[in-house]
Every structure is written in C-alpha cells, then in structure tokens.
Write a protein that holds these residues in place. Structure first.
Motif, PDB file in Angstrom:
ATOM      1  N   GLU A 255       0.821  -1.204   0.000  1.00 22.09           N
ATOM      2  CA  GLU A 255       0.000   0.000   0.000  1.00 22.09           C
ATOM      3  C   GLU A 255       0.859   1.261   0.000  1.00 22.09           C
ATOM      4  O   GLU A 255       0.524   2.257  -0.653  1.00 22.09           O
ATOM      5  CB  GLU A 255      -0.935  -0.005   1.219  1.00 22.09           C
TER       6      GLU A 255
ATOM      7  N   ALA B 226       8.980  -2.375  -7.212  1.00 18.40           N
ATOM      8  CA  ALA B 226       8.507  -1.043  -7.602  1.00 18.40           C
ATOM      9  C   ALA B 226       9.522  -0.292  -8.461  1.00 18.40           C
ATOM     10  O   ALA B 226       9.187   0.770  -9.009  1.00 18.40           O
ATOM     11  CB  ALA B 226       8.186  -0.225  -6.364  1.00 18.40           C
TER      12      ALA B 226
ATOM     13  N   LYS C  96       1.927   2.687  -3.275  1.00 19.14           N
ATOM     14  CA  LYS C  96       0.901   3.341  -4.080  1.00 19.14           C
ATOM     15  C   LYS C  96       0.759   4.834  -3.756  1.00 19.14           C
ATOM     16  O   LYS C  96       0.260   5.589  -4.584  1.00 19.14           O
ATOM     17  CB  LYS C  96      -0.457   2.666  -3.847  1.00 19.14           C
ATOM     18  N   GLN C  97       1.179   5.253  -2.556  1.00 23.98           N
ATOM     19  CA  GLN C  97       0.812   6.595  -2.125  1.00 23.98           C
ATOM     20  C   GLN C  97       1.928   7.396  -1.471  1.00 23.98           C
ATOM     21  O   GLN C  97       2.126   8.573  -1.812  1.00 23.98           O
ATOM     22  CB  GLN C  97      -0.370   6.500  -1.143  1.00 23.98           C
TER      23      GLN C  97
ATOM     24  N   GLU D  85       9.152  -5.722  -2.234  1.00 22.65           N
ATOM     25  CA  GLU D  85       8.240  -4.680  -2.708  1.00 22.65           C
ATOM     26  C   GLU D  85       9.010  -3.471  -3.233  1.00 22.65           C
ATOM     27  O   GLU D  85       8.611  -2.855  -4.224  1.00 22.65           O
ATOM     28  CB  GLU D  85       7.298  -4.244  -1.582  1.00 22.65           C
TER      29      GLU D  85
END
Length: 447
Positions: free
Chosen positions: A314, A400, A317-318, A396
């Motif tokens: 998560e 990314a 994403k932000q 992760e």
C-alpha cells in the motif's frame, strides 16, 4: 531476484533438532558483551537512546496490524519523527483481524490452546469434531481424511510464513482429501507455537486452520494413529479494521531522495524481530538531516507486515518517493540484531553473541561497499546480491523499481513466537548495526 530462494528463506530456516526447556536469561541486554566484532565510530549512535527506543517499542505489547499496540506504537514513532523535523503523512488502509474468545483442541477431556491461522475461518462456538489423522510433509496420510481433522506434522525449521510449499502443500492436500479442518504442528527450535504470515487479501484455505505448539503435540500425534475423535474450536470476532502506514518527509528541494523504511507490526510483541530495525530507523531519522544535507529524506514506517507485506504494498501506491528521483532505498526488516541461543537437548540458554542468521541483501554493484562497511558484523559481513536473494519488504521495493536498494531480513530462534521478548534483544549489536547503516548510507551517496 530468485523468487524460489525468497520463498524458501521466508518459509523457514532449517536447523538441527532441539527442544526448549525454559532456561531464564539472567544477563540484561544492556550489559551483554558485544561480540559482533564491529566498533562504532567516535560520533556513532547513542547507545542509551537506542536502548530507550528498544524498551519503548517492546512496551507497546502485541502489535498485530490495527490493534491497540500497533496503533499506539505508530503514534509514538510518528511523534518521534515530527520532533526530528519531518512532516508526517499517514496512509490508512484495511487490515484483517481476529480476536479469539476460544481457540483450543480437545481430545478425551484434555484441552490445549491453539493459534488460529489468519485469515481465520471460525468454527463457531460448537467447533468441529472428527477423527484425528496425521498428514506428513508430503501430504501423505493413511486411511481416509473425509470428515477428519488433519494433523499436519511440519518438519523442524525456523518457520515464518504459510505461503511456501512445505507449509501450504500438505494443508491444501488435506482439504482436497476431505478434511473438515487442519491443525498444523509448527516444529521449531523453541518448542512453542510459531505464528505464520498469511495472505492479507483473502483466506488461504477453504476451512478452519489452527497452529499447535510441538511441546503440546505428542498426545495428539499418538491419538492420530488410532483415529481418535477430537474437537477443534476457533471462535471469536473478525473482519477488517483500520491500520496506518506513515512517512516522515524532509523535502529540501534537492534533486534526489534517500528513503529508509521499517515495518513495526507482527503477531506478538516482536522484541527482536522488529525492535532492532525500529531503533536503527529512529537513529537514522535523527542523524540524517545533518549528515545527508544534500538529499531529501523519506522515513517510511509500515504496518500489516504479517499479512505478506500488505502495508508495504500500500505504501508504494501513495507515500513512497518517486522512483526516478530516489538515490537509494534502505529497508530495515526482521532480525536486525537478535540475541543468539545455545541449543541443547531440552533447553535453550542465552549466549552473549548476536544471532548470525541475518542477511544484508544489496544491489549487486554495492556488494563490495557493504562488505567493507560491515566487516566484523556477523551475518552482515557476508552481504548477498539482491539479484540472487531478496526477501521481505525489500521485494516490494525492488518490484517497484527502486535501485540501488538494500534490505535486512532474518529469522532468529524466537521469530514469530510469543516469547520474543526483552531476553532476545542484543543492545551492543543493535548499536553496531545502526552505525553500519549510517556508514553504508554515507558510502552510497559518496560513490
């Protein structure tokens, strides 16, 4: 990055056979003799402050994502970052939870506690009744599993996750053969139940699954050979609840960002699993504004780690900095500096040295730099290329597109065990590791 290697590592680190007798540790982590072989720089980390941070982290108790301990710990860490001059942004998301009112396995009037495997499929207050049938690591069993409670006897290892084939395979096989429920024996170095990470998006199994401590398993294994009736109860309240990640940003208008991340959540108190990473992360947060003055800084703290890095995914994403504008990402994961233990038949006794089963994975071109920086620090002195092995939330980061990047991960003896408490901390090795992370950051930006 080789996914099979990553899954093998996170599933378990296999050891020789041993059991726990329950010896108490008398030496405190603050007075333990350092044995990492590393020396900190003259202006290195403040050992007293790191010790205070370790104690503060442990003091929040159970840290399941979104629970009271995790939320309070997150508030504390965000406050510390704000004191250091960072602007904090929170990111709220939904994490699974289950609060058990009863979790037990009963056989002929004898009842033992079990640990509900998330995402939990409850049995209801009446439970599930059926004959016990042993299932081995290959998914093999004798007779029929139709309507039975499968007793999956996992091999001896330092377990971490339910996703790898040695755990998931025999459980899937049991349900496919008609089992009503599964109880898995988490055979490991402490003799206690080992909680297993799980998919945080949907249940992994079609029926109730519980975990049983090996030091309570023998009567049930014996009963399974006679197909005796047992009852499994997993009752309580579950669903999804708010949890939060956060980032502390120091945007000074520079061209590039340095990102440093750590998870804070876990199944139990997570003293050595998470504490060393949290303490080193705070040390860097306080040190970096002056030491890395030519960079913007992003200090990221994730929750939901135990749900297969749900929070880290998560965060990407932000709240993560732009990939193309990030100079380097350092992730401080599990087992940054845990105490080692001697394993003898029937007893574990604490040792003065750090557990060497910790890995520093780093972009291939920076392996020589890491070898030099961490010379003398057990485990870290032999860094591995992230092209060969990456694990945990570093996956992760790499997925990314962040490069170069580095991360720490490991499975100490009390990893994912309720008894991962202050006995498992190693203050001198934590201070040495924090100093190494400082020097690594300086070496990377100077390269």
């Amino acid at each position: 990055m080789i996914d099979a290697s990553r899954r093998t590592f996170l599933g378990a680190v296999t050891l020789g056979s041993a059991t726990l007798g329950g010896a108490a540790m008398t030496a405190s982590c603050a007075t333990a003799a350092p044995s990492s072989g590393a020396t900190t720089s003259v202006a290195g980390p403040d050992a007293a402050l790191i010790e205070a941070d370790l104690n503060s982290y442990v003091g929040f108790g159970n840290k399941r994502a979104g629970g009271p301990g995790d939320m309070a710990c997150g508030d504390w860490l965000a406050g510390e970052i704000e004191k250091a001059g960072y602007a904090v942004e929170r990111q709220t998301f939904q994490a699974p939870f289950f609060e058990a009112t009863k979790a037990e396995l009963t056989l002929e009037g004898s009842t033992v506690p079990v640990y509900p495997q998330p995402i939990v499929t409850p049995t209801g207050p009446d439970g599930v009744t059926g004959p016990l049938v042993r299932v081995d690591v290959a998914g093999h069993f004798t007779g029929s599993l139709q309507g039975a409670i499968a007793l999956v006897d996992l091999p001896f290892a330092r377990w971490s996750s339910a996703l790898p084939r040695p755990v998931r395979g025999p459980i899937d096989a049991a349900f496919a053969a008609g089992a009503k429920a599964v109880v898995a024996i988490t055979n490991g170095p402490t003799g206690k139940v080992i909680a297993l990470n799980a998919d945080g998006r949907q249940p992994m199994f079609p029926g109730p699954v519980a975990l049983l401590a090996p030091d309570k398993a023998q009567p049930f294994l014996a009963a399974a050979f006679e197909r005796k009736q047992a009852r499994l109860v997993l009752d309580g309240q579950g669903g999804r609840r708010d949890a939060f990640n956060f980032v502390g940003r120091m945007d000074r208008g520079k061209a590039k960002w340095i990102a440093v991340s750590t998870p804070r959540s876990g199944w139990f108190g997570c003293a050595a699993e998470r504490g060393g990473g949290v303490a080193a992360w705070l040390d860097i947060a306080r040190w970096a504004p002056a030491a890395l003055a030519d960079y913007n800084l992003a200090l990221i703290c994730n929750t939901g780690h135990e749900y297969e890095y749900l929070g880290a995914a998560e965060a990407m994403k932000q709240i993560a900095p732009p990939v193309e504008a990030t100079r380097f990402w350092l992730h401080l994961g599990a087992n940054v500096a845990a105490r080692d233990w001697r394993e003898l038949p029937g007893v574990l006794t604490p040792l003065p040295n750090v557990d060497a089963q910790r890995v520093l994975s780093i972009s291939p071109e920076l392996v020589p730099v890491a070898q030099s920086v961490f010379a003398g620090q057990l485990g870290y002195e032999s860094p591995v290329s992230s092209a060969v092995l990456s694990a945990g939330e570093l996956d992760e980061v790499i997925k990314a597109g962040y490069a170069p990047a580095a991360g720490v991960f490991g499975i100490h003896r009390y990893h994912h065990v309720e008894e991962d408490d202050t006995r498992c901390l190693h203050l001198p090795a934590t201070v040495a590791a924090a100093d190494g992370f400082r020097r690594l950051l300086l070496a990377v930006v100077a390269a």
